[in-house]
Design an enzyme around this catalytic site. Structure first.
Site, PDB file in Angstrom:
ATOM      1  N   ARG A  21       0.852  -1.179   0.000  1.00 28.27           N
ATOM      2  CA  ARG A  21       0.000   0.000   0.000  1.00 28.27           C
ATOM      3  C   ARG A  21       0.890   1.232   0.000  1.00 28.27           C
ATOM      4  O   ARG A  21       1.961   1.234   0.610  1.00 28.27           O
ATOM      5  CB  ARG A  21      -0.895   0.031   1.244  1.00 28.27           C
ATOM      6  CG  ARG A  21      -2.070  -0.917   1.194  1.00 28.27           C
ATOM      7  CD  ARG A  21      -3.109  -0.510   0.139  1.00 28.27           C
ATOM      8  NE  ARG A  21      -4.254  -1.421   0.143  1.00 28.27           N
ATOM      9  CZ  ARG A  21      -4.396  -2.437  -0.691  1.00 28.27           C
ATOM     10  NH1 ARG A  21      -3.494  -2.685  -1.617  1.00 28.27           N
ATOM     11  NH2 ARG A  21      -5.472  -3.194  -0.625  1.00 28.27           N
ATOM     12  N   HIS A  66      -1.436   0.511 -10.042  1.00 27.02           N
ATOM     13  CA  HIS A  66      -2.093  -0.475  -9.172  1.00 27.02           C
ATOM     14  C   HIS A  66      -2.680  -1.620 -10.004  1.00 27.02           C
ATOM     15  O   HIS A  66      -3.852  -1.989  -9.865  1.00 27.02           O
ATOM     16  CB  HIS A  66      -3.187   0.171  -8.309  1.00 27.02           C
ATOM     17  CG  HIS A  66      -3.557  -0.658  -7.097  1.00 27.02           C
ATOM     18  ND1 HIS A  66      -3.937  -0.121  -5.899  1.00 27.02           N
ATOM     19  CD2 HIS A  66      -3.583  -1.992  -6.901  1.00 27.02           C
ATOM     20  CE1 HIS A  66      -4.194  -1.088  -5.027  1.00 27.02           C
ATOM     21  NE2 HIS A  66      -3.983  -2.250  -5.625  1.00 27.02           N
TER      22      HIS A  66
HETATM   23  C1  GLV Z   1      -5.369  -5.081  -4.081  1.00 26.88           C
HETATM   24  O1  GLV Z   1      -4.744  -4.095  -3.822  1.00 26.88           O
HETATM   25  C2  GLV Z   1      -5.851  -6.013  -3.102  1.00 26.88           C
HETATM   26  O2  GLV Z   1      -5.675  -5.755  -1.900  1.00 26.88           O
HETATM   27  O3  GLV Z   1      -6.439  -7.036  -3.482  1.00 26.88           O
END
Ligand code: GLV
Length: 315
Positions: free
Chosen positions: A230, A278
């Site tokens: 994160r 992401h």
């Molecule tokens: C993606 O970031 C997840 O946590 O699945």
């Protein structure tokens, strides 16, 4: 009306995911109504919410909610909802497809860093033939921080292609295939060994801002960083300072404090940062639907969920 058994509404709410989810869910739950917008539901009819980054407060209107199923591995976005219903059980997904894609991403970027692709790319931009001698993966120590399902899979795959893989985690894990460092006491030793540090930690109050200037002062000279956990694990200014000082040689970032990463953010044009949006991995209907079906069955029967989340520890 309190629904029981095989009817009611399933709310699917996600800001970024495979577009076939609602259709696949409706096929899997023919007797339920699958809806993607809360305003299209009768709130008392909603028995399960399958969510990824929903607007805070959305869930509190569902008086008969029996399950909050997070559509992913990390559940931290839930804790920013001050109106998260406290009595409703929460589950996360452990999706073999997500694990496989994540493992590929970590292998891809570990190899790229090990084979010095960023340095070769910048030499090419200057029309410069810069011979960098190829080294065996055993010369590179890749340290994975976070040894959950994803971290363990990455560690095993890295070791499998010959990297010197090690791991670090908050608490002791059993059956680890690679050498493991535990807790704050082992962190300095872990940092002294890792040439590439891979962040696969959950975001909790204990891990937020963990990668700060103090942490970065203790890494190996010229270490590289891959963040697939994160964004808030990292103090952004400290990262830029470590890259500019040459303490870190490169950072591969897939996750950010603010997503999408704002166009004016300093990370975009930094020569020592590689950015992906992401998309290192994602949850897939083909490999995760069965788990959701089972959790909705368990939740409506009042049974213990698959991969339950403990709000007290935050994952
Ligand atoms: C993606 O970031 C997840 O946590 O699945």
């Amino acid at each position: 009306v309190r629904r029981s058994g095989q009817s009611g509404t399933i709310l699917f709410y996600s800001e970024a995911s495979d577009p076939s989810w609602p259709t696949e869910l409706q096929k899997a739950f023919p007797t339920f109504a699958v809806r993607t917008r809360p305003e299209d539901t009768d709130p008392t009819d909603v028995v399960a919410a399958i969510v990824w980054k929903y607007p805070a407060g959305m869930l509190q209107q569902f008086a008969n909610l029996r399950l909050i199923q997070v559509l992913g591995a990390g559940v931290d976005h839930l804790w920013s909802d001050p109106c998260l219903p406290k009595h409703v059980p929460i589950a996360r997904l452990v999706d073999p497809g997500l694990t496989a894609r994540m493992t590929e991403y970590v292998l891809l970027h570990s190899l790229a860093l090990h084979r010095r692709l960023p340095e070769l790319r910048s030499a090419q931009c200057k029309n410069t033939w810069r011979y960098l001698h190829p080294r065996p993966p055993a010369d590179t120590c890749v340290g994975i921080m976070g040894l959950g399902v994803l971290g363990r899979s990455c560690a095993a795959a890295l070791a499998g292609i010959g990297f010197n893989a090690i791991g670090w985690s908050r608490s002791r894990k059993s059956n680890m295939a690679v050498q493991t460092y535990i807790g704050a006491a082992d962190l300095d030793e872990f940092k002294r060994r890792a040439d590439i540090i891979v962040l696969l930690l959950p975001l909790t109050s204990a891990t937020e801002n963990l990668i700060d200037s103090h942490f970065l002062a203790g890494v190996r000279d010229g270490a590289a960083l891959i963040n697939v956990g994160r964004g808030a694990l990292i103090v952004e200014n400290a990262l830029i300072a470590a890259l500019d000082a040459g303490r870190l040689r490169h950072a591969v970032l897939d996750v950010f404090r603010t997503e999408p990463l704002p166009a004016e953010h300093a990370f975009w044009s930094h020569p020592k940062i590689t950015i992906t949006p992401h998309n290192s991995s994602a949850t897939n209907p083909a490999t995760a639907l069965g788990q959701i079906v089972e959790n909705i069955r368990r939740a409506t029967a009042g049974e213990k969920l698959l991969h339950p989340v403990d709000p007290l520890i935050g994952y």
